[in-house]
Design a protein around this motif. Structure first.
Motif, mmCIF file in Angstrom:
data_model
loop_
_atom_site.group_PDB
_atom_site.id
_atom_site.type_symbol
_atom_site.label_atom_id
_atom_site.label_comp_id
_atom_site.label_asym_id
_atom_site.label_seq_id
_atom_site.Cartn_x
_atom_site.Cartn_y
_atom_site.Cartn_z
ATOM 1 N N PHE A 85 50.902 54.838 40.268
ATOM 2 C CA PHE A 85 49.977 55.685 39.491
ATOM 3 C C PHE A 85 50.746 56.694 38.638
ATOM 4 O O PHE A 85 50.181 57.269 37.705
ATOM 5 N N ILE A 112 43.004 59.030 41.096
ATOM 6 C CA ILE A 112 43.173 57.861 41.967
ATOM 7 C C ILE A 112 41.865 57.642 42.717
ATOM 8 O O ILE A 112 41.272 58.604 43.221
ATOM 9 N N PRO A 113 41.365 56.405 42.812
ATOM 10 C CA PRO A 113 40.112 56.155 43.512
ATOM 11 C C PRO A 113 40.089 56.769 44.906
ATOM 12 O O PRO A 113 41.076 56.694 45.655
ATOM 13 N N TRP A 119 45.203 44.899 37.793
ATOM 14 C CA TRP A 119 44.857 46.305 37.968
ATOM 15 C C TRP A 119 45.386 46.821 39.297
ATOM 16 O O TRP A 119 45.267 46.169 40.335
ATOM 17 N N LEU A 145 51.269 53.586 45.740
ATOM 18 C CA LEU A 145 50.729 54.805 45.130
ATOM 19 C C LEU A 145 51.623 55.311 44.011
ATOM 20 O O LEU A 145 51.149 55.888 43.020
ATOM 21 N N LEU A 182 46.006 47.126 45.364
ATOM 22 C CA LEU A 182 46.113 47.893 46.607
ATOM 23 C C LEU A 182 45.041 47.469 47.606
ATOM 24 O O LEU A 182 45.318 47.307 48.798
ATOM 25 N N ARG A 183 43.820 47.274 47.126
ATOM 26 C CA ARG A 183 42.736 46.865 48.034
ATOM 27 C C ARG A 183 42.977 45.453 48.580
ATOM 28 O O ARG A 183 42.738 45.179 49.765
ATOM 29 N N ASP A 186 44.441 49.315 41.317
ATOM 30 C CA ASP A 186 43.508 49.553 42.425
ATOM 31 C C ASP A 186 43.090 48.247 43.073
ATOM 32 O O ASP A 186 42.943 48.168 44.305
ATOM 33 N N ASP A 187 42.910 47.181 42.280
ATOM 34 C CA ASP A 187 42.588 45.874 42.858
ATOM 35 C C ASP A 187 43.730 45.383 43.747
ATOM 36 O O ASP A 187 43.502 44.856 44.857
ATOM 37 N N ARG A 215 43.428 52.435 32.522
ATOM 38 C CA ARG A 215 43.378 52.005 33.918
ATOM 39 C C ARG A 215 44.774 51.564 34.346
ATOM 40 O O ARG A 215 45.397 50.707 33.697
ATOM 41 N N ILE A 227 40.994 54.716 48.057
ATOM 42 C CA ILE A 227 42.414 54.418 48.259
ATOM 43 C C ILE A 227 43.121 55.589 48.929
ATOM 44 O O ILE A 227 43.993 55.407 49.782
ATOM 45 N N ARG A 280 47.018 49.962 51.314
ATOM 46 C CA ARG A 280 46.356 50.829 50.325
ATOM 47 C C ARG A 280 47.333 51.812 49.689
ATOM 48 O O ARG A 280 47.180 52.182 48.529
#
Length: 747
Positions: free
Chosen positions: A58, A148-149, A22, A55, A27-28, A24-25, A5, A152, A51
Motif C-alpha cells: 500500500f 486501506i480496507p 488488485w 501491507l 490479500l483476501r 486487496d483481492d 486502487r 484487511i 491479510r
C-alpha cells in the motif's frame, strides 16, 4: 481526487495491454487459501498472515515502483528507481504493534515471506534480523498513510495452540505456518500471472481410487506368484501391514528382513491407513537416489506417472518432460498423492528457512510418511530429527513408519537415576507381531566371520579368492579400496562408487541386474551404495568389516529370493586399511558386537542385536546434535527469539565443507550439454539436465586436478572436466591419489 486502487501484480494480455491484480483481492485470496492449508494447526493465524503479508504494497512508493517497473504507465517508464521497495516489513511491524509479543509470531511469517524466515537477532550475518527490522517504523507509516480496507486491517484475537506454547514445539509450528502462507502467496500469484499453469495443478486421482488400483495390482501378483516359502512369508507380512493400518495415527515401525517385500507391504499400510483416517497424501523418504529411482518406478508402474512425484537432485529432466507437467509442478509443494524423495530433501526442508524449501511443509501435515532404511538417519543430527518426528505425529496428524531390516535404537534412554540421557521416540507400534520369528523364517544366508577381527586381509589374496566365483559381490567402505581391489580382479569385473556420475551408476546397475536375471557370470566390486534397497541377488557376497547394519544390508544382496538349494554365503573380512570418522566408529561397534563369535558361522543376526549395536554406536559419539540446532530453535523466554535462518544454514545432512562438484563427460550427451553450458551459461534447464553428470570431490582431491588443468572453471564456481582421459568408463573420475582423509566417508 481519489487515490488509484493499489495493485499487487501486473501482467499483459496478448495485445500487450496491462491487466492488474488488485492488492486487496490478493490479500483476501491469500488469506483464504492459507487458512485452508493450516486447517489442522492454526487456520486463524494463517488467515491473518495472509491479510497482512503485503501491507507494505500500500506504500505509495511501492505503487509507483511497480507501475514504473512494469512500464504500463508509459509516461513514467523513464523514471529511474534504485532497487526494490521493502514491502514485507510493514506488515510485520503492524502485527507486532497491534498484538504485542503474540504479533511477533506473525512478524516472522510476514517479514520472511520472500527472503525466508529471519533470525530474531543477528548471528551469521545472513540477512536482516527481525528484532532490528521491527525497530524501523517508516515502512509501516508510509503504508498506513493511504486508505486501506477496514476488513484487511481488522485486529483479531489470537492465541497459539497449547502445544505451540511449549518451547520445544514453537519453531516447527512457526515453520509450518510459514509454509501455509508462502504456498498460498505463490499459488494466488500464479493463478493471476499464469492461469494455464495454475489450472494444471492438482489433477490427481484420489487416494481411495489409487488404493483400488493398488489392490488390483496386488491381486494380479498373488495369482501369478510362484509357490515358495519366501512368497508365503511376504504374503503374511502384507496381511499384518493391512491389519495394522486400522490403528490410530501415530508412530509405527516395520521391522522386516531384506527381501521381505517391505516396499509393497508398506504401501499397502500407507494406502489403507490414509483412507481409513482421511489423510491427504503419502510421502516416501529414502536415503539414496539409486533406491529412489527404483522405488519411484515401481510406484509409477502401478499408479501411473501423473500420480507419483520423484523429487531429488538427480531426477532425469528428459524423463520428466515425458510426464504430465503437473508432476513437475508438484515437486514445488508436494501436493501429489504420492511423493518419493530423499532423506536430505525431506529433513532439510523441515529445518529450512527459505521460502522454496519451506513451501511444502504444510503438505506433510495429515499424511503418511514412510521413512525407508531408518538406520541411515544421520547420527550427528539425530536429536533435532527425533524432536521433529515426535512433533509431527503428536501435533500434525502425521503417521510415520520406520521401515528397515535393522531398526536403530531410537527409544528414550534413561540413566540409573531415571533421568533422560537421550530423548527419543517412545510409543512406537511395531507392525510385525514377532519380528524375531520372521527373521528366523527368512534366513537365507550363512554369515562367515573372520578368525581374528584385528588381522586384515591383503587385496591380492582376496582377489585370488574372489576369482574362483562366477557370481560374487564384494562391498567395501572406501572408494580407494574399491579401486585397488578392482584392479586385481579378472577382466570384466564391474565397479560401482560415487566417483561415477549418477547416469553411469544407473547404467551399470541395470547391466548387472540383467546378467543376474539371465544367469550369466558377473563379479562386482562396490562401495556401500548398493547396500540399501538396490535389488541385486548374488549367491556369494563379501563385506569389509563395517557397522552391524551395513553387514546385514550387504547380506540382503545374497540369496535375496531364497531360490538357492543351500543358503547363500556372506563372508566378512577385515580390510587392509580401517575406515575413519563415523564409518570407523560404526566398524568399531560392529567388532565389539561380533568379536565373541570370531571364526564362527552365524545363521542370522537377531533384531535385538541391532538395537544393542546402535545403542553402543550412538554412545561412542560426542554429540547427537553437533550443530546445536535444538538450542537455536528453542526460545528461552516468551519472546519467541529463534534463530531460524542460522539453524537452516547449519542443518546439513551432507556437509558442504571443503567439497566441489565437477561436471564430467561420461557420454556424448554429457559432452554436448557441457558445450551448451560453456556457450550459454548456467541456465536452469541446462543445469538440471547436467545434474546426472556430476561427481563430488573433497578439496584435497579437487585442487591437484585444477592445478593440472584436468578440470577447469568454465563459469564462476562451476567446474567441468577438461581432459577427455580424466573420466574412465569403468571407474569413473580418475584421481591422482586417495590418501587417508575425510574422503573415507565419501561413498
Amino acid at each position: 481526487m481519489n487515490e488509484p486502487r493499489p495493485i499487487a501484480h501486473v501482467r499483459f494480455d496478448e495485445n500487450n495491454q496491462p491487466i492488474k491484480h488488485w492488492l486487496d483481492d490478493h490479500l483476501r485470496d491469500v488469506a483464504t487459501l492459507a487458512e485452508e492449508f493450516a486447517e489442522h494447526f492454526g487456520a486463524d493465524w494463517a488467515r491473518v498472515a495472509g491479510r497482512w503479508h503485503d501491507l507494505g504494497k500500500f506504500n505509495p512508493e511501492f505503487q509507483e515502483y511497480i507501475r514504473d517497473k512494469t512500464g504500463y504507465e508509459r509516461e513514467n517508464a523513464h523514471v529511474e528507481k534504485v532497487g526494490r521497495v521493502d514491502h514485507s516489513t510493514a506488515g510485520a511491524s503492524y502485527a507486532a504493534d497491534k498484538l504485542g509479543v503474540t504479533g511477533r509470531i506473525l512478524a516472522y511469517l510476514i517479514a520472511g515471506h520472500h527472503a525466508g524466515l529471519p533470525d530474531w537477532h543477528q548471528e551469521l550475518g545472513s540477512g536482516g534480523a527481525l528484532k532490528k527490522r521491527l525497530e524501523d517504523k517508516t515502512h509501516l507509516q508510509k503504508a498506513m498513510a493511504v486508505s486501506i480496507p477496514v476488513d484487511i486491517l481488522a485486529i483479531p484475537t489470537l492465541q497459539p495452540p497449547a502445544f505451540a506454547r511449549q518451547a520445544e514445539n514453537f519453531a516447527l509450528w512457526v515453520r509450518v505456518l510459514f509454509s501455509s502462507l508462502v504456498d498460498a502467496d505463490f499459488l494466488d500469484t500464479e493463478r493471476f500471472m499464469d492461469e494455464a499453469k495454475f489450472n494444471q495443478r492438482g489433477q490427481y486421482q484420489s487416494l481411495p481410487r489409487l488404493r483400488e488400483v493398488f489392490n488390483d495390482h496386488m491381486n494380479a501378483l498373488a495369482v501369478n506368484a510362484k509357490l515358495s516359502r519366501v512368497n508365503e512369508i511376504r504374503a503374511d507380512i502384507l496381511r499384518q501391514c493391512r491389519e495394522a493400518a486400522e490403528k490410530p495415527v501415530g508412530l509405527f515401525s516395520l521391522s522386516v528382513p531384506t527381501g521381505g517385500g517391505k516396499t509393497l507391504s508398506s504401501m499397502a499400510f500407507a494406502l489403507d491407513h490414509a483412507v481409513k483416517h482421511e489423510m491427504q497424501r503419502i510421502i516416501y523418504v529414502i536415503p539414496y537416489t539409486s533406491i529412489i529411482e527404483q522405488t519411484a518406478q515401481v510406484f509409477r508402474d502401478i499408479f501411473g506417472d501423473a500420480n507419483v512425484v520423484e523429487h531429488h537432485s538427480n531426477t532425469d529432466p528428459d524423463k520428466e518432460d515425458k510426464e504430465n507437467v503437473q508432476s513437475r509442478l508438484a515437486a514445488e509443494n508436494w501436493d501429489a498423492p504420492i511423493t518419493v524423495t530423499t532423506s536430505v530433501q525431506y529433513f532439510e526442508s523441515l529445518f529450512a528457512a527459505r521460502t522454496s524449501r519451506c513451501r511444502k511443509l504444510h503438505n506433510i501435515v495429515n499424511s503418511v510418511v514412510v521413512l525407508d532404511e531408518t538406520q541411515l538417519l544421520p547420527p550427528e543430527h539425530l536429536k533435532p530429527i527425533l524432536r521433529v518426528m515426535r512433533q509431527l505425529s503428536a501435533h500434525y496428524r502425521v503417521t510415520q513408519v520406520l521401515s528397515t531390516a535393522t531398526q536403530p535404537a531410537l527409544k528414550t534412554q534413561l540413566d540409573p537415576f531415571d533421568r533422560v540421557e537421550r530423548e527419543g521416540l517412545d510409543d512406537v507400534c511395531e507392525i510385525i507381531a514377532t519380528p524375531e520369528t520372521l527373521y528366523q523364517q527368512l534366513e537365507r544366508v550363512r554369515l562367515e566371520l573372520p578368525d581374528d577381527f584385528h588381522t586384515s586381509r591383503n587385496w591380492e589374496e582376496l582377489a585370488e579368492e574372489l576369482a574362483d566365483y562366477e557370481r560374487v559381490l564384494v562391498i567395501v567402505s572406501r572408494r580407494q579400496d574399491a579401486r585397488d581391489l578392482h584392479a586385481l580382479m579378472p577382466k570384466g569385473t564391474y565397479h560401482l562408487s560415487a566417483l561415477m556420475c549418477a547416469q553411469h551408476r544407473s547404467q551399470v546397475i541395470e547391466k548387472i541386474k540383467h546378467i543376474l536375471k539371465t544367469g550369466g557370470s558377473v563379479r562386482v566390486v562396490s562401495t556401500q551404495l548398493v547396500e540399501a534397497g538396490v535389488d541385486m541377488d548374488f549367491p556369494v557376497v563379501y563385506r569389509a568389516m563395517a557397522g552391524l547394519d551395513s553387514i546385514a544390508q550387504a547380506a540382503g544382496r545374497c540369496n535375496r529370493e531364497g531360490l538357492l538349494v543351500d543358503k547363500g554365503k556372506v563372508v566378512v573380512f577385515v580390510p587392509p586399511k580401517p575406515s575413519r570418522g563415523l564409518l570407523g566408529k560404526a566398524a568399531e561397534s560392529g567388532v565389539s558386537m561380533l568379536s565373541a563369535f570370531a571364526g564362527q558361522t552365524l545363521e542370522s543376526l537377531p533384531p535385538l542385536m541391532f538395537t544393542q549395536y546402535f545403542d553402543q554406536f550412538y554412545n561412542k559419539l560426542n554429540t547427537l546434535d553437533k550443530a546445536g540446532i535444538n538450542e537455536l530453535l528453542m526460545p528461552d523466554n516468551q519472546l519467541g527469539d529463534c534463530q531460524f535462518r542460522t539453524a537452516a544454514l547449519k542443518f546439513r545432512m551432507i556437509e558442504d565443507g571443503d567439497t566441489y562438484t565437477v561436471f564430467v563427460k561420461f557420454d556424448e550427451k554429457a559432452a554436448d550439454l557441457l558445450e551448451k553450458l560453456e556457450r550459454m551459461g548456467p541456465e536452469r534447464w541446462l543445469m538440471r539436465k547436467l545434474q546426472r553428470y556430476t561427481v563430488t570431490l573433497y578439496g584435497y582431491q579437487f585442487r591437484p586436478l585444477l592445478d593440472s588443468q584436468d578440470i577447469r572453471e568454465i563459469w564462476a564456481g562451476i567446474y567441468a572436466q577438461n581432459v577427455d582421459t580424466l573420466y574412465d568408463q569403468t571407474l569413473g573420475l580418475k584421481l591422482c591419489n586417495e590418501s587417508p582423509s575425510p574422503g573415507d566417508l565419501m561413498w
